[in-house]
Design an enzyme around this catalytic site. Structure first.
Site, PDB file in Angstrom:
ATOM      1  N   TYR A   1      16.204 -27.717   3.220  1.00 11.77           N
ATOM      2  CA  TYR A   1      16.035 -26.394   3.833  1.00 11.77           C
ATOM      3  C   TYR A   1      16.722 -26.374   5.199  1.00 11.77           C
ATOM      4  CZ  TYR A   1      13.630 -22.147   5.432  1.00 11.77           C
ATOM      5  OH  TYR A   1      13.344 -20.882   5.903  1.00 11.77           O
TER       6      TYR A   1
HETATM    7  P1  NAD Z   1       9.298 -15.418  -0.042  1.00  6.24           P
HETATM    8  O1  NAD Z   1       9.077 -16.656  -0.816  1.00  6.24           O
HETATM    9  O2  NAD Z   1       8.181 -14.452   0.128  1.00  6.24           O
HETATM   10  O3  NAD Z   1      10.544 -14.598  -0.641  1.00  6.24           O
HETATM   11  C1  NAD Z   1      11.701 -15.270  -1.076  1.00  6.24           C
HETATM   12  C2  NAD Z   1      12.553 -14.289  -1.854  1.00  6.24           C
HETATM   13  O4  NAD Z   1      13.732 -15.008  -2.310  1.00  6.24           O
HETATM   14  C3  NAD Z   1      11.856 -13.737  -3.090  1.00  6.24           C
HETATM   15  O5  NAD Z   1      12.108 -12.341  -3.183  1.00  6.24           O
HETATM   16  C4  NAD Z   1      12.538 -14.461  -4.242  1.00  6.24           C
HETATM   17  O6  NAD Z   1      12.616 -13.712  -5.447  1.00  6.24           O
HETATM   18  C5  NAD Z   1      13.931 -14.680  -3.676  1.00  6.24           C
HETATM   19  N1  NAD Z   1      14.644 -15.767  -4.348  1.00  6.24           N
HETATM   20  C6  NAD Z   1      14.223 -17.045  -4.537  1.00  6.24           C
HETATM   21  N2  NAD Z   1      15.143 -17.725  -5.273  1.00  6.24           N
HETATM   22  C7  NAD Z   1      16.150 -16.852  -5.543  1.00  6.24           C
HETATM   23  C8  NAD Z   1      17.366 -16.940  -6.262  1.00  6.24           C
HETATM   24  N3  NAD Z   1      17.764 -18.082  -6.860  1.00  6.24           N
HETATM   25  N4  NAD Z   1      18.135 -15.836  -6.355  1.00  6.24           N
HETATM   26  C9  NAD Z   1      17.767 -14.680  -5.773  1.00  6.24           C
HETATM   27  N5  NAD Z   1      16.613 -14.515  -5.079  1.00  6.24           N
HETATM   28  C10 NAD Z   1      15.830 -15.607  -4.959  1.00  6.24           C
HETATM   29  O7  NAD Z   1       9.851 -15.941   1.360  1.00  6.24           O
HETATM   30  P2  NAD Z   1      10.092 -15.202   2.760  1.00  6.24           P
HETATM   31  O8  NAD Z   1       9.206 -15.847   3.735  1.00  6.24           O
HETATM   32  O9  NAD Z   1      10.090 -13.739   2.598  1.00  6.24           O
HETATM   33  O10 NAD Z   1      11.571 -15.696   3.073  1.00  6.24           O
HETATM   34  C11 NAD Z   1      12.690 -14.835   3.081  1.00  6.24           C
HETATM   35  C12 NAD Z   1      13.814 -15.533   3.835  1.00  6.24           C
HETATM   36  O11 NAD Z   1      13.386 -15.787   5.183  1.00  6.24           O
HETATM   37  C13 NAD Z   1      14.187 -16.903   3.263  1.00  6.24           C
HETATM   38  O12 NAD Z   1      15.576 -17.088   3.381  1.00  6.24           O
HETATM   39  C14 NAD Z   1      13.450 -17.864   4.158  1.00  6.24           C
HETATM   40  O13 NAD Z   1      14.070 -19.112   4.187  1.00  6.24           O
HETATM   41  C15 NAD Z   1      13.564 -17.151   5.476  1.00  6.24           C
HETATM   42  N6  NAD Z   1      12.590 -17.561   6.488  1.00  6.24           N
HETATM   43  C16 NAD Z   1      11.254 -17.373   6.299  1.00  6.24           C
HETATM   44  C17 NAD Z   1      10.366 -17.738   7.299  1.00  6.24           C
HETATM   45  C18 NAD Z   1       8.875 -17.536   7.190  1.00  6.24           C
HETATM   46  O14 NAD Z   1       8.139 -17.987   8.083  1.00  6.24           O
HETATM   47  N7  NAD Z   1       8.375 -16.863   6.174  1.00  6.24           N
HETATM   48  C19 NAD Z   1      10.855 -18.320   8.475  1.00  6.24           C
HETATM   49  C20 NAD Z   1      12.224 -18.503   8.623  1.00  6.24           C
HETATM   50  C21 NAD Z   1      13.089 -18.112   7.627  1.00  6.24           C
END
Ligand code: NAD
Length: 234
Positions: A139
């Site tokens: 990641y």
């Molecule tokens: P989440 O797990 O709620 O959502 C992830 C989304 O990615 C889902 O809609 C899922 O369907 C989609 N996804 C997964 N694999 C996929 C694929 N192969 N093709 C297309 N879509 C795919 O997570 P989140 O917290 O909403 O994260 C969204 C983004 O923000 C991510 O890139 C994550 O790394 C980033 N992020 C999240 C946080 C946090 O604290 N939640 C912090 C920093 C970065």
């Protein structure tokens, strides 16, 4: 004229928060989820079209983009994390494939439509774009890569009129952080180190995303901007 954005990972979590913010500001949104179940579970909202998309599958990307005629913004929110499992090389590769290669695949697929509209891209980086994560080497590598990819594409595509920026969310309340939020022993150090002392909300990421997609940020490209309650500053 209504502007259209494609938000990958837009049927839940941060992406859904971004999609709702865009719609509240008059955009139309194509939001995607990786599974039919996730797309079906996504609340129906006027102005939002929910579709299945796998960013690791070129045929899936091509099929989705063939349905879109005009595009003003791409927000790459699709992402995965396998906390504690990413020292397995197959899992490491999978995480990088979704988070980094998938982001590049979407940027490449949308470039021509965005160049035609003078549109912009917002990628999703992370605090782990700036420092390492011993439990999540894949990641962290992927998010460091997203930051560098963002800067590289910004330079390459500025002459085409396509701006490329990234948001680096801090700890945001989504399914990805559900396990941490449910465990007081793990939540305490996170909130203790976050100057604002709370989890962020997906809509707070959406507010920066809409600014980065709008003409209000017309001289901003190649940046990686934290939305993290001060976490990365400490
Ligand atoms: P989440 O797990 O709620 O959502 C992830 C989304 O990615 C889902 O809609 C899922 O369907 C989609 N996804 C997964 N694999 C996929 C694929 N192969 N093709 C297309 N879509 C795919 O997570 P989140 O917290 O909403 O994260 C969204 C983004 O923000 C991510 O890139 C994550 O790394 C980033 N992020 C999240 C946080 C946090 O604290 N939640 C912090 C920093 C970065």
């Amino acid at each position: 004229m209504t502007k259209t954005a494609l938000v990958t990972g837009g049927t839940r979590g941060i992406g859904f928060g971004v999609a709702k913010t865009l719609i509240a500001n008059g955009w139309s949104v194509v939001a995607t989820g990786v599974s039919a179940e996730e797309v079906a579970a996504c609340p129906a909202i006027d102005g939002m079209q929910a579709e299945v998309l796998d960013v690791t599958d070129q045929a899936s990307v091509d099929a989705l983009l063939a349905q879109i005629d005009d595009l003003n913004g791409l927000v790459n929110c699709a992402g995965i994390l396998m906390r504690g499992a990413e020292y397995d090389i197959d899992k490491f590769q999978k995480v990088v494939d979704v988070n980094l290669v998938g982001t590049m695949r979407m940027c490449l697929g949308c470039h021509d439509m965005l160049a035609a509209s003078g549109g912009a891209i917002v990628n999703t980086a992370s605090m782990l774009s700036f420092f390492g994560g011993p439990l999540v080497p894949g990641y962290s590598a992927s998010k460091g890569g997203v930051a560098q990819l963002t800067k590289s594409l910004a330079g390459k595509w500025a002459p085409d009129g396509v701006r490329v920026n990234a948001i680096a969310p801090g700890w945001i309340e989504t399914e990805m952080t559900e396990g941490l939020r449910a465990d007081a022993a793990r939540e305490a150090p996170i909130l203790g180190r976050t100057p604002m002392g709370r989890w962020g909300q997906p809509g707070e990421v959406g507010e920066l995303a809409i600014w980065l997609l709008s003409d209000n940020s017309s001289f901003v490209t190649g940046t990686v901007m934290p939305v993290d309650g001060g976490y990365a500053a400490m």
